[in-house]
Design a protein around this motif. Structure first.
Motif, PDB file in Angstrom:
ATOM      1  N   ILE A 110       0.795  -1.183  -0.091  1.00  0.00           N
ATOM      2  CA  ILE A 110       0.045   0.128   0.104  1.00  0.00           C
ATOM      3  C   ILE A 110       1.042   1.126   0.178  1.00  0.00           C
ATOM      4  N   ASP A 111       0.735   2.161  -0.999  1.00  0.00           N
ATOM      5  CA  ASP A 111       1.265   3.408  -0.868  1.00  0.00           C
ATOM      6  C   ASP A 111       1.047   4.181   0.526  1.00  0.00           C
ATOM      7  N   ALA A 112       2.234   4.822   0.941  1.00  0.00           N
ATOM      8  CA  ALA A 112       2.076   5.597   2.187  1.00  0.00           C
ATOM      9  C   ALA A 112       0.928   6.561   2.287  1.00  0.00           C
ATOM     10  N   GLU A 113       0.746   7.339   1.128  1.00  0.00           N
ATOM     11  CA  GLU A 113      -0.386   8.199   1.134  1.00  0.00           C
ATOM     12  C   GLU A 113      -1.609   7.548   1.342  1.00  0.00           C
ATOM     13  N   ASP A 114      -1.846   6.338   0.926  1.00  0.00           N
ATOM     14  CA  ASP A 114      -2.975   5.678   1.126  1.00  0.00           C
ATOM     15  C   ASP A 114      -3.360   4.975   2.321  1.00  0.00           C
ATOM     16  N   MET A 115      -2.272   4.802   3.385  1.00  0.00           N
ATOM     17  CA  MET A 115      -2.448   4.248   4.462  1.00  0.00           C
ATOM     18  C   MET A 115      -2.993   5.146   5.486  1.00  0.00           C
ATOM     19  N   PRO A 116      -3.931   4.694   6.488  1.00  0.00           N
ATOM     20  CA  PRO A 116      -4.770   5.628   7.390  1.00  0.00           C
ATOM     21  C   PRO A 116      -3.970   6.579   8.235  1.00  0.00           C
ATOM     22  N   TYR A 117      -4.436   7.299   9.082  1.00  0.00           N
ATOM     23  CA  TYR A 117      -3.676   8.239   9.774  1.00  0.00           C
ATOM     24  C   TYR A 117      -3.124   7.455  11.010  1.00  0.00           C
ATOM     25  N   GLY A 118      -1.855   7.919  11.473  1.00  0.00           N
ATOM     26  CA  GLY A 118      -1.225   7.042  12.380  1.00  0.00           C
ATOM     27  C   GLY A 118      -0.228   6.196  11.898  1.00  0.00           C
ATOM     28  N   SER A 119      -0.266   5.641  10.493  1.00  0.00           N
ATOM     29  CA  SER A 119       0.782   4.872   9.859  1.00  0.00           C
ATOM     30  C   SER A 119       2.285   5.348   9.745  1.00  0.00           C
ATOM     31  N   ASN A 120       2.355   6.532   9.877  1.00  0.00           N
ATOM     32  CA  ASN A 120       3.567   7.199   9.516  1.00  0.00           C
ATOM     33  C   ASN A 120       3.922   8.169  10.749  1.00  0.00           C
ATOM     34  N   MET A 121       3.805   7.947  11.924  1.00  0.00           N
ATOM     35  CA  MET A 121       3.842   8.735  13.104  1.00  0.00           C
ATOM     36  C   MET A 121       5.377   9.258  13.206  1.00  0.00           C
ATOM     37  N   CYS A 122       5.593  10.569  13.541  1.00  0.00           N
ATOM     38  CA  CYS A 122       6.947  11.088  13.637  1.00  0.00           C
ATOM     39  C   CYS A 122       6.904  11.893  14.984  1.00  0.00           C
ATOM     40  N   GLU A 123       8.058  12.069  15.529  1.00  0.00           N
ATOM     41  CA  GLU A 123       8.226  12.716  16.766  1.00  0.00           C
ATOM     42  C   GLU A 123       8.933  13.948  16.824  1.00  0.00           C
ATOM     43  N   LEU A 124       8.487  15.164  17.187  1.00  0.00           N
ATOM     44  CA  LEU A 124       9.364  16.407  17.100  1.00  0.00           C
ATOM     45  C   LEU A 124       9.705  16.660  18.557  1.00  0.00           C
ATOM     46  N   SER A 125      10.843  16.864  18.854  1.00  0.00           N
ATOM     47  CA  SER A 125      11.421  16.976  20.329  1.00  0.00           C
ATOM     48  C   SER A 125      12.350  18.244  20.102  1.00  0.00           C
ATOM     49  N   HIS A 126      12.694  18.790  21.554  1.00  0.00           N
ATOM     50  CA  HIS A 126      13.563  19.778  21.740  1.00  0.00           C
ATOM     51  C   HIS A 126      14.855  19.831  21.135  1.00  0.00           C
ATOM     52  N   ASP A 127      15.329  18.529  21.194  1.00  0.00           N
ATOM     53  CA  ASP A 127      16.559  18.237  20.715  1.00  0.00           C
ATOM     54  C   ASP A 127      16.833  18.551  19.140  1.00  0.00           C
ATOM     55  N   PHE A 128      15.628  18.418  18.579  1.00  0.00           N
ATOM     56  CA  PHE A 128      15.788  18.623  16.929  1.00  0.00           C
ATOM     57  C   PHE A 128      15.446  19.929  16.902  1.00  0.00           C
ATOM     58  N   ASP A 129      14.399  20.573  17.594  1.00  0.00           N
ATOM     59  CA  ASP A 129      13.974  22.048  17.238  1.00  0.00           C
ATOM     60  C   ASP A 129      13.476  22.650  18.696  1.00  0.00           C
ATOM     61  N   GLU A 130      14.421  23.952  19.038  1.00  0.00           N
ATOM     62  CA  GLU A 130      14.513  24.481  20.106  1.00  0.00           C
ATOM     63  C   GLU A 130      12.784  25.042  20.551  1.00  0.00           C
ATOM     64  N   LYS A 131      11.922  25.156  19.398  1.00  0.00           N
ATOM     65  CA  LYS A 131      10.750  25.822  19.753  1.00  0.00           C
ATOM     66  C   LYS A 131       9.887  24.774  20.423  1.00  0.00           C
ATOM     67  N   ILE A 132      10.240  23.515  20.660  1.00  0.00           N
ATOM     68  CA  ILE A 132       9.535  22.472  21.256  1.00  0.00           C
ATOM     69  C   ILE A 132       9.861  22.327  22.524  1.00  0.00           C
ATOM     70  N   THR A 133       8.852  22.148  23.449  1.00  0.00           N
ATOM     71  CA  THR A 133       9.437  21.986  24.851  1.00  0.00           C
ATOM     72  C   THR A 133       8.959  20.529  25.145  1.00  0.00           C
ATOM     73  N   TYR A 134       7.589  19.925  24.745  1.00  0.00           N
ATOM     74  CA  TYR A 134       7.113  18.774  25.060  1.00  0.00           C
ATOM     75  C   TYR A 134       7.309  17.989  23.640  1.00  0.00           C
ATOM     76  N   LYS A 135       7.760  16.797  23.819  1.00  0.00           N
ATOM     77  CA  LYS A 135       7.560  15.950  22.665  1.00  0.00           C
ATOM     78  C   LYS A 135       6.499  15.947  21.934  1.00  0.00           C
ATOM     79  N   THR A 136       6.319  15.910  20.925  1.00  0.00           N
ATOM     80  CA  THR A 136       4.919  16.029  20.056  1.00  0.00           C
ATOM     81  C   THR A 136       5.024  14.879  18.872  1.00  0.00           C
ATOM     82  N   CYS A 137       4.033  14.319  18.723  1.00  0.00           N
ATOM     83  CA  CYS A 137       4.023  13.384  17.583  1.00  0.00           C
ATOM     84  C   CYS A 137       2.977  13.273  16.729  1.00  0.00           C
ATOM     85  N   TYR A 138       3.055  13.110  15.450  1.00  0.00           N
ATOM     86  CA  TYR A 138       1.984  13.325  14.660  1.00  0.00           C
ATOM     87  C   TYR A 138       2.436  12.736  13.392  1.00  0.00           C
TER      88      TYR A 138
END
Length: 238
Positions: free
Chosen positions: A50-78
């Motif tokens: 199945i192409d990635a764009e056809d998979m349901p929400y949650g199939s390609n979750m990523c995490e944004l953290s302060h280590d990667f982006d100083e604007k982020i205080t609390y880890k955020t996944c999406y």
């Protein structure tokens, strides 16, 4: 601690289906995405491709953290496919920042931060319409409602954008219609400047801590629901 429905500004959302936004970013390559790619939660079974764009929400979750982006205080996944340019070479996390900062405003009891996330004048209109004397009072009411569920000294320390809907979903469409009727009374020209809209659930793996320990947010309250709009090139919550 009581379970509550914590919606933000718009009419109560009584259902949030497990269907993703139709207008997702069409890219199956998340190698340039924020920090940690958490792909692996979806299994079609057998040898089905199945192409990635056809998979349901949650199939390609990523995490944004302060280590990667100083604007982020609390880890955020999406799911990076569903947020504008969140997995492109020229990464733009503006929508993720707004979701993160909504939670941050509660954690830090910052009414000014909350106000800054919304379209200019929108919260003033909401307060006037509902007989609330000020944005500070509005914020205090919101904070108290969350505190009654999560307990004293709560802090939401992990944020999960657990679902995303667009106007093809009836519940989301009703939320958008209600929001835009109010927005038109704030700025009659704003509707012509809307380039994207999505309804985002903040639940799933979202966690909080209080004086008693660390817990899953949805064990104590229903998820937050926020609308994320792009208007005239800027990102706002409703």
């Amino acid at each position: 601690m009581n379970k509550i429905v914590c919606t933000v500004l718009a009419a109560a959302v009584t259902a949030f289906l497990t269907v993703g936004c139709g207008e997702k970013e069409k890219s199956s390559d998340s190698s340039g995405s924020s920090a940690v790619n958490m792909l692996g939660g979806f299994n079609a079974g057998g040898n089905v491709n199945i192409d990635a764009e056809d998979m349901p929400y949650g199939s390609n979750m990523c995490e944004l953290s302060h280590d990667f982006d100083e604007k982020i205080t609390y880890k955020t996944c999406y799911d990076s496919r569903y947020f504008v340019n969140a997995n492109a070479d020229n990464q733009d996390f503006s929508e993720i920042y707004r979701i993160h900062d909504f939670i941050a405003s509660l954690n830090t009891k910052d009414a000014e931060l909350l106000e800054s996330l919304y379209y200019p004048g929108y919260l003033d209109y909401i307060c006037e319409k509902n007989g609330i004397s000020s944005i500070d009072e509005y914020f205090n009411n919101l904070y108290s409602a969350v505190e009654s569920s999560l307990g004293k000294n709560f802090k939401i320390n992990y944020i999960c954008a657990s679902n995303c809907l667009d106007a093809s979903d009836e519940t989301a469409a009703a939320y958008f219609n209600d929001t835009e009727e109010k927005l038109a009374l704030t700025d009659s020209s704003a509707a012509d400047k809307i380039t994207s809209r999505k309804l985002v659930e903040i639940g799933g793996d979202t966690c909080f801590s209080n004086d008693e320990g660390t817990f899953l947010l949805t064990e104590y309250m229903k998820p937050f629901i926020v609308a994320v709009y792009e208007i005239d090139g800027e990102i706002y919550l409703f």
